[in-house]
Structures are given as structure tokens and as C-alpha cells.
Design a protein around this motif. Sequence first.
Motif, PDB file in Angstrom:
ATOM      1  N   ALA A   1       0.834  -1.204   0.000  1.00 34.25           N
ATOM      2  CA  ALA A   1       0.000   0.000   0.000  1.00 34.25           C
ATOM      3  C   ALA A   1       0.869   1.255   0.000  1.00 34.25           C
ATOM      4  N   ARG A   2       1.990   1.208   0.709  1.00 34.24           N
ATOM      5  CA  ARG A   2       2.877   2.377   0.737  1.00 34.24           C
ATOM      6  C   ARG A   2       3.645   2.514  -0.575  1.00 34.24           C
ATOM      7  N   ARG A   3       4.012   1.415  -1.172  1.00 34.68           N
ATOM      8  CA  ARG A   3       4.754   1.467  -2.432  1.00 34.68           C
ATOM      9  C   ARG A   3       3.862   1.969  -3.565  1.00 34.68           C
ATOM     10  N   TYR A   4       2.576   1.586  -3.531  1.00 30.63           N
ATOM     11  CA  TYR A   4       1.656   1.949  -4.612  1.00 30.63           C
ATOM     12  C   TYR A   4       0.475   2.730  -4.023  1.00 30.63           C
ATOM     13  N   PRO A   5       0.662   4.013  -3.766  1.00 24.05           N
ATOM     14  CA  PRO A   5      -0.357   4.790  -3.059  1.00 24.05           C
ATOM     15  C   PRO A   5      -1.666   4.968  -3.816  1.00 24.05           C
ATOM     16  N   SER A   6      -1.671   4.727  -5.127  1.00 25.20           N
ATOM     17  CA  SER A   6      -2.916   4.865  -5.882  1.00 25.20           C
ATOM     18  C   SER A   6      -3.609   3.518  -6.099  1.00 25.20           C
ATOM     19  N   ALA A   7      -3.047   2.447  -5.578  1.00 23.83           N
ATOM     20  CA  ALA A   7      -3.590   1.106  -5.830  1.00 23.83           C
ATOM     21  C   ALA A   7      -4.608   0.709  -4.767  1.00 23.83           C
ATOM     22  N   ARG A   8      -5.512  -0.145  -5.174  1.00 26.13           N
ATOM     23  CA  ARG A   8      -6.402  -0.837  -4.245  1.00 26.13           C
ATOM     24  C   ARG A   8      -5.692  -2.119  -3.835  1.00 26.13           C
ATOM     25  N   VAL A   9      -5.458  -2.296  -2.535  1.00 23.98           N
ATOM     26  CA  VAL A   9      -4.768  -3.481  -2.030  1.00 23.98           C
ATOM     27  C   VAL A   9      -5.806  -4.402  -1.395  1.00 23.98           C
ATOM     28  N   VAL A  10      -5.843  -5.651  -1.854  1.00 18.20           N
ATOM     29  CA  VAL A  10      -6.783  -6.643  -1.347  1.00 18.20           C
ATOM     30  C   VAL A  10      -5.992  -7.712  -0.606  1.00 18.20           C
ATOM     31  N   ALA A  11      -6.282  -7.888   0.658  1.00 16.43           N
ATOM     32  CA  ALA A  11      -5.606  -8.888   1.494  1.00 16.43           C
ATOM     33  C   ALA A  11      -6.511 -10.106   1.629  1.00 16.43           C
ATOM     34  N   ILE A  12      -6.031 -11.250   1.176  1.00 20.21           N
ATOM     35  CA  ILE A  12      -6.804 -12.483   1.235  1.00 20.21           C
ATOM     36  C   ILE A  12      -6.199 -13.408   2.279  1.00 20.21           C
ATOM     37  N   ASP A  13      -7.025 -13.924   3.163  1.00 16.96           N
ATOM     38  CA  ASP A  13      -6.561 -14.906   4.137  1.00 16.96           C
ATOM     39  C   ASP A  13      -7.755 -15.717   4.609  1.00 16.96           C
ATOM     40  N   ARG A  14      -7.478 -16.887   5.091  1.00 16.95           N
ATOM     41  CA  ARG A  14      -8.533 -17.751   5.602  1.00 16.95           C
ATOM     42  C   ARG A  14      -8.988 -17.355   6.999  1.00 16.95           C
ATOM     43  N   SER A  15      -8.089 -16.742   7.759  1.00 18.21           N
ATOM     44  CA  SER A  15      -8.303 -16.522   9.183  1.00 18.21           C
ATOM     45  C   SER A  15      -9.005 -15.202   9.456  1.00 18.21           C
ATOM     46  N   ALA A  16     -10.200 -15.266  10.005  1.00 15.02           N
ATOM     47  CA  ALA A  16     -10.930 -14.049  10.374  1.00 15.02           C
ATOM     48  C   ALA A  16     -10.196 -13.245  11.447  1.00 15.02           C
ATOM     49  N   PRO A  17      -9.656 -13.875  12.517  1.00 17.75           N
ATOM     50  CA  PRO A  17      -8.932 -13.086  13.527  1.00 17.75           C
ATOM     51  C   PRO A  17      -7.715 -12.364  12.961  1.00 17.75           C
ATOM     52  N   ARG A  18      -6.993 -12.998  12.062  1.00 15.29           N
ATOM     53  CA  ARG A  18      -5.824 -12.314  11.500  1.00 15.29           C
ATOM     54  C   ARG A  18      -6.238 -11.161  10.607  1.00 15.29           C
ATOM     55  N   LEU A  19      -7.302 -11.351   9.867  1.00 17.96           N
ATOM     56  CA  LEU A  19      -7.782 -10.245   9.041  1.00 17.96           C
ATOM     57  C   LEU A  19      -8.284  -9.094   9.908  1.00 17.96           C
ATOM     58  N   GLU A  20      -8.902  -9.406  11.028  1.00 20.60           N
ATOM     59  CA  GLU A  20      -9.340  -8.344  11.937  1.00 20.60           C
ATOM     60  C   GLU A  20      -8.126  -7.598  12.483  1.00 20.60           C
ATOM     61  N   ARG A  21      -7.091  -8.343  12.831  1.00 18.67           N
ATOM     62  CA  ARG A  21      -5.865  -7.687  13.308  1.00 18.67           C
ATOM     63  C   ARG A  21      -5.260  -6.832  12.195  1.00 18.67           C
ATOM     64  N   LEU A  22      -5.289  -7.343  10.970  1.00 13.92           N
ATOM     65  CA  LEU A  22      -4.786  -6.590   9.821  1.00 13.92           C
ATOM     66  C   LEU A  22      -5.529  -5.263   9.700  1.00 13.92           C
ATOM     67  N   ARG A  23      -6.847  -5.311   9.789  1.00 14.50           N
ATOM     68  CA  ARG A  23      -7.640  -4.082   9.658  1.00 14.50           C
ATOM     69  C   ARG A  23      -7.342  -3.106  10.796  1.00 14.50           C
ATOM     70  N   ALA A  24      -7.168  -3.637  12.008  1.00 12.92           N
ATOM     71  CA  ALA A  24      -6.879  -2.767  13.156  1.00 12.92           C
ATOM     72  C   ALA A  24      -5.544  -2.052  12.967  1.00 12.92           C
ATOM     73  N   ILE A  25      -4.526  -2.777  12.520  1.00 12.71           N
ATOM     74  CA  ILE A  25      -3.215  -2.153  12.305  1.00 12.71           C
ATOM     75  C   ILE A  25      -3.299  -1.140  11.170  1.00 12.71           C
ATOM     76  N   ALA A  26      -4.014  -1.493  10.103  1.00 10.77           N
ATOM     77  CA  ALA A  26      -4.170  -0.560   8.986  1.00 10.77           C
ATOM     78  C   ALA A  26      -4.821   0.743   9.444  1.00 10.77           C
ATOM     79  N   ARG A  27      -5.788   0.648  10.356  1.00 12.26           N
ATOM     80  CA  ARG A  27      -6.438   1.866  10.869  1.00 12.26           C
ATOM     81  C   ARG A  27      -5.445   2.724  11.632  1.00 12.26           C
ATOM     82  N   THR A  28      -4.633   2.101  12.470  1.00 18.77           N
ATOM     83  CA  THR A  28      -3.686   2.876  13.270  1.00 18.77           C
ATOM     84  C   THR A  28      -2.609   3.520  12.398  1.00 18.77           C
ATOM     85  N   GLN A  29      -2.348   2.945  11.222  1.00 17.05           N
ATOM     86  CA  GLN A  29      -1.306   3.470  10.341  1.00 17.05           C
ATOM     87  C   GLN A  29      -1.873   4.309   9.196  1.00 17.05           C
TER      88      GLN A  29
END
Length: 303
Positions: free
Chosen positions: A91-119
Motif C-alpha cells: 500500500a505504501r509502495r503503490y499509493p494509488s492502488a487498491r490493495v486486497v488482502a486475502i486470508d482464511r483466518s478471520a482473527p488475522r484479518l481483523e488484526r490486519l484491519r486494526a493495524i491498517a487503521r492505526t497506520q
Amino acid sequence: MTPHTPPHPAAGHRDHSGHQDHSGHQDHSGKHAHPGQHDDDGLAELLELEAEILGPLLDEVVGWVAQHVGEAPRTVVDIGAGTGPGSRLLARRYPSARVVAIDRSAPRLERLRAIARTQGLADRISTVQADLDDAWPEIGPVELGWAAASLHEVAAPDRLLRDLHAGMRPGGLLAVVELDALPRFLPEDIGTGRPGLERRCHEVLARAHWNAYPDWGPHLQEAGFRIAGRRRFGVEARPAPPGTGRWAHGTLQRARPALTGHLAADDLLALEHLLAEDSAGAVLHREDLVLRAGRTVWAARRA
């Protein structure tokens, strides 16, 4: 990136180099094999610590991949994103891109979203919960795919590569990143037991197929990709960066069940000494640690 794990039963030869529940099937090295190991906070923290310590190396990898991308991509997909260190880098390398994160784990994706919000990246990164052993999700055409330490965790990687090829725009690029070996932290002589403990631990883990993966080049070509490049990236830091002791401790803790019964008794005692947090020689407190880690990267283009 990594805690490391035993091979996925369905995958036959594979295991994660020690990482996360990336692809949507594993248990990251932190991956499969140990029930209850999925989605635990300790593993997620270990993965984040690894990404932080290896930040300069991962930046170098992303920079090399960018040389093969050409036009700035509109859609970037992190395949087996885990807690999202790759998603944030992209996301930082390509500021105009839509970044889609795919994973099986709901808790990890929730953690991903939380960190993305803080950053400040919440509006740049979207998540898709999907098991990549089932099917490639409907996310639209992809210009850049990023599969870091996740492809070998999929039970049918060749099927996934064909699906990826079909889902990419002509000229799109897929980057496959693997640990070239388990990370190394210890001096040859740790001051207790026989010299060479870490080497013998790695020999045991290799026999258990930890960090096992094929040369992805022929697989990528079979799926229809054209190989644009392959390169190894490595780091050797003396003294090790801050946080390496915690990373080493977590990695050895996760490897201990696989080592028990296979290491000699004196080596197991030395390992316990390293993991005893109140010991002066514990890996958490050592000042003689060395960080040796590397990645092998394939860049492959859809014609």
C-alpha cells in the motif's frame, strides 16, 4: 518471515517455512500441524515482530519486484496475507492502488484491519476471507499478486497458480516469496552443551520438511506465466537488531515440539537453558545473537 511449522498433511512435501496461517490453509510456521496454534495472539505478534526486524530486507524485495511491474498497478492482491505486513508494504509502495488482502483466518484479518487503521491505511486495504484451497475469490482483474511464504501452504498450488493466471490482466505480475532457509540467531558455541546446537536443530527440522518448497519457476511456467526474474535476498547482522531475542525465543518455542525426541538429550537440555527466561544465558537476554535470514523471490508475468 517466521515461526515455522511441520508439513501440512494434505500438502505432502510442504510445510511452512515457519509462518502464518497465510494461504488460507496452513498453520506461517505458524502454520498447520498443531491444533490450537491457528490464530493465536502469540503467533500474530511473532509475525509482526519478524516483519519489523526484517523491514529493510522486505523493502529491498518490494523494490526489486517493482522494477518488473512497469505501470503502477490499480489492484494489488496479498495472497495469504496473515496479519498484513506485506499488504502495508504494498500500500505504501503503490499509493494509488487498491490493495486486497486475502486470508482464511478471520482473527488475522481483523488484526490486519486494526493495524491498517492505526497506520492510516484503512481506506487503502480491503480484506477478503477465503480458503484458497477451495477457490480463487471474485475480486476482479489483478495487476500485481504477492504470495509471501504462503504458496507452499496450499494443498493444490498448481491449481491456484492457474486460477491466478486467469484472474490477472495481461502484463500483470506475480511475485512469489519464500524463506530460503530457516532464520539463524545463535553463535556456534552458546556456552553450554556442544557447539553447533542451532545447526543440529535445523537438520532435525529439515528432516521434518520444515520450510520445504519446490523451485516455483517450472510451476509458474506450467500455469502460463513467463518468468521475469529470480533473485535471492539476504541479511547478516552482527550484532542482531533490537527484538531479535524475542523473535528467536518465539521461533525456538514453536520448534521445540518437533525437536523433542529427535535431538540428543544434551542438546535438549541446552535448548531448555536457552528458553528459560530467568537464565542468564537465555536467548531473550543474550548479547551475542546474530541475525541471518534470506528470501528467494520469483517474478512471473502473465503474457
